[in-house]
Design a protein around this motif. Structure first.
Motif, PDB file in Angstrom:
ATOM      1  N   LYS A  36       0.849  -1.200   0.000  1.00  0.00           N
ATOM      2  CA  LYS A  36       0.000   0.000   0.000  1.00  0.00           C
ATOM      3  C   LYS A  36       0.878   1.242   0.000  1.00  0.00           C
ATOM      4  CE  LYS A  36      -4.059  -2.056   2.162  1.00  0.00           C
ATOM      5  NZ  LYS A  36      -4.948  -1.850   1.004  1.00  0.00           N
ATOM      6  N   ALA A  37       0.397   2.273  -0.689  1.00  0.00           N
ATOM      7  CA  ALA A  37       1.198   3.484  -0.841  1.00  0.00           C
ATOM      8  C   ALA A  37       0.370   4.722  -0.559  1.00  0.00           C
ATOM      9  CB  ALA A  37       1.759   3.566  -2.261  1.00  0.00           C
ATOM     10  N   SER A  38       0.928   5.613   0.242  1.00  0.00           N
ATOM     11  CA  SER A  38       0.305   6.917   0.446  1.00  0.00           C
ATOM     12  C   SER A  38       0.805   7.897  -0.608  1.00  0.00           C
ATOM     13  CB  SER A  38       0.615   7.455   1.847  1.00  0.00           C
ATOM     14  OG  SER A  38       2.016   7.583   2.031  1.00  0.00           O
ATOM     15  N   GLU A  39       1.913   7.523  -1.282  1.00  0.00           N
ATOM     16  CA  GLU A  39       2.486   8.356  -2.344  1.00  0.00           C
ATOM     17  C   GLU A  39       3.047   7.450  -3.425  1.00  0.00           C
ATOM     18  OE1 GLU A  39       5.749  11.976  -2.979  1.00  0.00           O
ATOM     19  OE2 GLU A  39       5.290  11.223  -0.970  1.00  0.00           O
ATOM     20  N   VAL A  40       2.837   7.840  -4.685  1.00  0.00           N
ATOM     21  CA  VAL A  40       3.293   7.075  -5.845  1.00  0.00           C
ATOM     22  C   VAL A  40       3.998   8.017  -6.804  1.00  0.00           C
ATOM     23  CG1 VAL A  40       2.556   5.708  -7.854  1.00  0.00           C
ATOM     24  CG2 VAL A  40       1.428   5.378  -5.636  1.00  0.00           C
ATOM     25  N   LEU A  41       5.132   7.589  -7.328  1.00  0.00           N
ATOM     26  CA  LEU A  41       5.841   8.361  -8.349  1.00  0.00           C
ATOM     27  C   LEU A  41       5.497   7.832  -9.724  1.00  0.00           C
ATOM     28  CD1 LEU A  41       9.508   8.888  -7.033  1.00  0.00           C
ATOM     29  CD2 LEU A  41       7.602  10.504  -6.997  1.00  0.00           C
ATOM     30  N   LEU A  42       5.444   8.743 -10.709  1.00  0.00           N
ATOM     31  CA  LEU A  42       5.282   8.367 -12.112  1.00  0.00           C
ATOM     32  C   LEU A  42       6.496   8.851 -12.887  1.00  0.00           C
ATOM     33  CD1 LEU A  42       2.196   8.985 -10.999  1.00  0.00           C
ATOM     34  CD2 LEU A  42       1.642   8.449 -13.375  1.00  0.00           C
ATOM     35  N   THR A  47      15.246   5.144 -13.869  1.00  0.00           N
ATOM     36  CA  THR A  47      16.678   5.413 -13.875  1.00  0.00           C
ATOM     37  C   THR A  47      17.178   5.327 -12.433  1.00  0.00           C
ATOM     38  OG1 THR A  47      16.372   7.797 -13.566  1.00  0.00           O
ATOM     39  CG2 THR A  47      16.452   6.998 -15.845  1.00  0.00           C
ATOM     40  N   THR A  48      18.492   5.334 -12.276  1.00  0.00           N
ATOM     41  CA  THR A  48      19.045   5.351 -10.917  1.00  0.00           C
ATOM     42  C   THR A  48      18.542   6.564 -10.153  1.00  0.00           C
ATOM     43  OG1 THR A  48      21.036   4.145 -11.571  1.00  0.00           O
ATOM     44  CG2 THR A  48      21.180   5.496  -9.589  1.00  0.00           C
ATOM     45  N   GLU A  49      18.433   7.702 -10.853  1.00  0.00           N
ATOM     46  CA  GLU A  49      17.977   8.928 -10.197  1.00  0.00           C
ATOM     47  C   GLU A  49      16.528   8.808  -9.728  1.00  0.00           C
ATOM     48  OE1 GLU A  49      21.516   9.660 -12.480  1.00  0.00           O
ATOM     49  OE2 GLU A  49      19.590   8.822 -13.116  1.00  0.00           O
ATOM     50  N   VAL A  50      15.691   8.165 -10.539  1.00  0.00           N
ATOM     51  CA  VAL A  50      14.292   7.975 -10.148  1.00  0.00           C
ATOM     52  C   VAL A  50      14.196   7.038  -8.948  1.00  0.00           C
ATOM     53  CG1 VAL A  50      12.075   6.996 -10.887  1.00  0.00           C
ATOM     54  CG2 VAL A  50      13.334   8.521 -12.422  1.00  0.00           C
ATOM     55  N   ILE A  51      14.989   5.975  -8.952  1.00  0.00           N
ATOM     56  CA  ILE A  51      15.002   5.056  -7.807  1.00  0.00           C
ATOM     57  C   ILE A  51      15.458   5.783  -6.541  1.00  0.00           C
ATOM     58  CG2 ILE A  51      16.047   2.972  -6.834  1.00  0.00           C
ATOM     59  CD1 ILE A  51      16.287   1.914  -9.723  1.00  0.00           C
ATOM     60  N   ASN A  52      16.510   6.573  -6.673  1.00  0.00           N
ATOM     61  CA  ASN A  52      17.014   7.321  -5.506  1.00  0.00           C
ATOM     62  C   ASN A  52      15.964   8.292  -4.972  1.00  0.00           C
ATOM     63  OD1 ASN A  52      19.456   5.999  -5.662  1.00  0.00           O
ATOM     64  ND2 ASN A  52      20.503   7.658  -6.754  1.00  0.00           N
ATOM     65  N   GLU A  53      15.224   8.922  -5.885  1.00  0.00           N
ATOM     66  CA  GLU A  53      14.164   9.845  -5.462  1.00  0.00           C
ATOM     67  C   GLU A  53      13.075   9.102  -4.707  1.00  0.00           C
ATOM     68  OE1 GLU A  53      10.845  12.918  -7.393  1.00  0.00           O
ATOM     69  OE2 GLU A  53      12.581  12.305  -8.597  1.00  0.00           O
ATOM     70  N   ALA A  54      12.704   7.920  -5.217  1.00  0.00           N
ATOM     71  CA  ALA A  54      11.683   7.114  -4.544  1.00  0.00           C
ATOM     72  C   ALA A  54      12.153   6.683  -3.150  1.00  0.00           C
ATOM     73  CB  ALA A  54      11.341   5.895  -5.387  1.00  0.00           C
ATOM     74  N   VAL A  55      13.401   6.296  -3.047  1.00  0.00           N
ATOM     75  CA  VAL A  55      13.957   5.885  -1.751  1.00  0.00           C
ATOM     76  C   VAL A  55      13.972   7.065  -0.780  1.00  0.00           C
ATOM     77  CG1 VAL A  55      16.044   5.099  -0.572  1.00  0.00           C
ATOM     78  CG2 VAL A  55      15.320   3.990  -2.698  1.00  0.00           C
ATOM     79  N   GLN A  56      14.421   8.229  -1.276  1.00  0.00           N
ATOM     80  CA  GLN A  56      14.517   9.418  -0.422  1.00  0.00           C
ATOM     81  C   GLN A  56      13.133   9.853   0.076  1.00  0.00           C
ATOM     82  OE1 GLN A  56      13.725  12.996  -1.356  1.00  0.00           O
ATOM     83  NE2 GLN A  56      14.270  13.474   0.765  1.00  0.00           N
ATOM     84  N   LYS A  57      12.120   9.711  -0.797  1.00  0.00           N
ATOM     85  CA  LYS A  57      10.765  10.110  -0.439  1.00  0.00           C
ATOM     86  C   LYS A  57       9.979   8.975   0.219  1.00  0.00           C
ATOM     87  CE  LYS A  57      10.289  13.685  -4.015  1.00  0.00           C
ATOM     88  NZ  LYS A  57       9.556  14.110  -5.256  1.00  0.00           N
ATOM     89  N   LYS A  58      10.618   7.803   0.336  1.00  0.00           N
ATOM     90  CA  LYS A  58       9.984   6.619   0.921  1.00  0.00           C
ATOM     91  C   LYS A  58       8.711   6.246   0.174  1.00  0.00           C
ATOM     92  CE  LYS A  58      11.916   7.531   5.514  1.00  0.00           C
ATOM     93  NZ  LYS A  58      11.646   7.741   6.955  1.00  0.00           N
ATOM     94  N   GLU A 217       6.125  11.695 -25.418  1.00  0.00           N
ATOM     95  CA  GLU A 217       5.363  10.867 -24.483  1.00  0.00           C
ATOM     96  C   GLU A 217       5.243  11.437 -23.076  1.00  0.00           C
ATOM     97  OE1 GLU A 217       6.331   6.491 -26.432  1.00  0.00           O
ATOM     98  OE2 GLU A 217       7.603   7.206 -24.801  1.00  0.00           O
ATOM     99  N   ASP A 218       6.109  12.347 -22.724  1.00  0.00           N
ATOM    100  CA  ASP A 218       6.203  12.816 -21.335  1.00  0.00           C
ATOM    101  C   ASP A 218       4.913  13.432 -20.817  1.00  0.00           C
ATOM    102  OD1 ASP A 218       7.697  13.479 -18.885  1.00  0.00           O
ATOM    103  OD2 ASP A 218       7.499  15.542 -19.583  1.00  0.00           O
ATOM    104  N   MET A 219       4.199  14.166 -21.661  1.00  0.00           N
ATOM    105  CA  MET A 219       2.999  14.859 -21.179  1.00  0.00           C
ATOM    106  C   MET A 219       1.937  13.882 -20.680  1.00  0.00           C
ATOM    107  SD  MET A 219       1.270  16.140 -24.765  1.00  0.00           S
ATOM    108  CE  MET A 219       2.857  16.634 -25.414  1.00  0.00           C
ATOM    109  N   MET A 220       1.978  12.651 -21.177  1.00  0.00           N
ATOM    110  CA  MET A 220       0.987  11.665 -20.733  1.00  0.00           C
ATOM    111  C   MET A 220       1.198  11.275 -19.285  1.00  0.00           C
ATOM    112  SD  MET A 220      -1.698  10.059 -21.696  1.00  0.00           S
ATOM    113  CE  MET A 220      -2.708   9.089 -20.576  1.00  0.00           C
ATOM    114  N   THR A 244      13.694  13.426 -16.362  1.00  0.00           N
ATOM    115  CA  THR A 244      13.875  14.583 -17.243  1.00  0.00           C
ATOM    116  C   THR A 244      14.464  14.170 -18.580  1.00  0.00           C
ATOM    117  OG1 THR A 244      16.056  15.020 -16.283  1.00  0.00           O
ATOM    118  CG2 THR A 244      14.169  16.181 -15.315  1.00  0.00           C
ATOM    119  N   GLU A 245      14.350  15.060 -19.553  1.00  0.00           N
ATOM    120  CA  GLU A 245      14.914  14.823 -20.880  1.00  0.00           C
ATOM    121  C   GLU A 245      16.417  14.956 -20.835  1.00  0.00           C
ATOM    122  OE1 GLU A 245      13.976  16.123 -25.500  1.00  0.00           O
ATOM    123  OE2 GLU A 245      13.350  17.435 -23.862  1.00  0.00           O
TER     124      GLU A 245
END
Length: 252
Positions: A36-42, A47-58, A217-220, A244-245
Motif C-alpha cells: 500500500k502506498a500513500s504516495e506514488v511516483l510516475l 533510472t538510478t535517479e528515479v530510484i534514488n528519489e523514490a527511496v529518499q521520499k519513501k 510521451e512525457d505529457m501523458m 527529465t529529458e
C-alpha cells in the motif's frame, strides 16, 4: 492508502493491458501487488535517479511508461536497475503500448496538444490521424508544435504544398510513415525516425516532425498522474522530479 493491485486495476480499466502490442511487456513487473502506498511516483523511465528519489521520499510504488523488464532477463546483477528496485522494496507497474493506443492515451494526447482534430484512431498500429483547423506550411507548423509542446528542439522536413492532415505516432514511431502515406497524410509527428523512413517521406511528399522520444510521451505521465489522483484522492500521485529529458540541443 491504496494498493499496487488497485492502481494496476484502474490503469487496466482505462488502458487494458491485454491490448498491448505482441512485442510488449507491460504490467506489474517488480514487487508486491499488495503493498500500500500513500504516495506514488510516475516516470517515463526507471533510472538510478528515479530510484534514488523514490527511496529518499519513501515511495513504495513507481508507475512507468517504458517497461523496466522488456526482454527476457538471463541474470540480475547488483548494478542493474532491477536489482536496485528489488533491494529497495519498490513495486513497479508499467503501462506501455496499451497506454499509447487507448482512447485519450499517449497518441491522442500528443495529437490534441499539436492542435489536431482527430479523424482516425486505430488499435492495430500505434498511430492516430487528425486534421488542423487551418492548413499551413511545414515551417509554420513546426513553430506551432514547438510552442505547444515546449520542445527544446526538433528535426523537421518540408513538403511541396501546405500541411492539413497529420498522422501522429509517439515514441519510436517512425515506421508509421508508411501508414501515414496510406492515410493520405501531409505530415507525420513522431519521437524517432530512421533515415530510410525519412527518404520514404521525401519521396511521398510527407513532412516529418521528429520532436524526440521523451517529448512525444512525457505529457501523458502528467495526465496519468491527474487521472490517478482523481480516482484515488487518498493517495498522492506525482511525476518524479528526476525524470527529465537527457538530450541537449546545441543552438546554431
Amino acid at each position: 492508502m491504496n494498493s499496487a493491485q488497485e492502481i494496476f486495476e484502474y490503469i487496466d480499466s482505462i488502458a487494458p493491458f491485454e491490448s498491448a502490442m505482441s512485442f510488449d511487456n507491460p504490467g506489474l513487473l517488480i514487487g508486491d501487488k499488495n503493498v500500500k502506498a500513500s504516495e506514488v511516483l510516475l516516470a517515463l523511465d526507471i533510472t538510478t535517479e528515479v530510484i534514488n528519489e523514490a527511496v529518499q521520499k519513501k515511495v513504495p510504488v513507481i508507475v512507468t511508461h517504458h517497461p523496466i523488464i522488456f526482454n527476457p532477463l538471463k541474470k540480475i546483477s547488483s548494478d542493474s536497475l532491477q536489482y536496485k528496485l528489488i533491494r529497495a522494496g519498490i513495486t513497479v507497474i508499467s503501462a506501455h503500448t496499451n497506454l499509447d493506443i487507448c482512447p485519450e492515451g499517449v497518441n491522442d494526447t500528443l495529437a490534441r496538444a499539436a492542435g489536431l482534430i482527430l479523424t482516425h484512431h486505430t488499435n492495430e498500429d500505434c498511430y492516430v490521424t487528425g486534421e488542423l483547423e487551418c492548413e499551413m506550411t511545414a515551417g509554420d507548423y513546426a513553430a506551432v508544435i514547438s510552442e505547444k509542446l515546449g520542445c527544446k528542439g526538433m528535426r523537421y522536413t518540408e513538403r511541396r504544398g501546405k500541411v492539413k492532415k497529420v498522422t501522429v505516432s509517439c515514441g519510436a514511431g517512425g515506421s508509421s510513415i508508411f501508414a501515414a502515406a496510406g492515410e493520405g497524410a501531409d505530415a507525420l509527428i513522431t519521437g524517432e525516425i530512421k533515415h530510410h523512413e525519412l527518404l520514404f517521406a521525401r519521396e511521398n511528399n510527407i513532412a516529418v516532425f521528429d520532436i524526440g522520444h521523451f517529448r512525444s510521451e512525457d505529457m501523458m505521465m502528467e495526465k496519468l498522474a491527474q487521472l490517478l489522483s482523481a480516482h484515488f484522492p487518498e493517495t498522492k500521485f506525482e511525476k518524479a522530479e528526476s525524470d527529465t529529458e537527457e538530450i541537449i540541443y546545441l543552438s546554431s
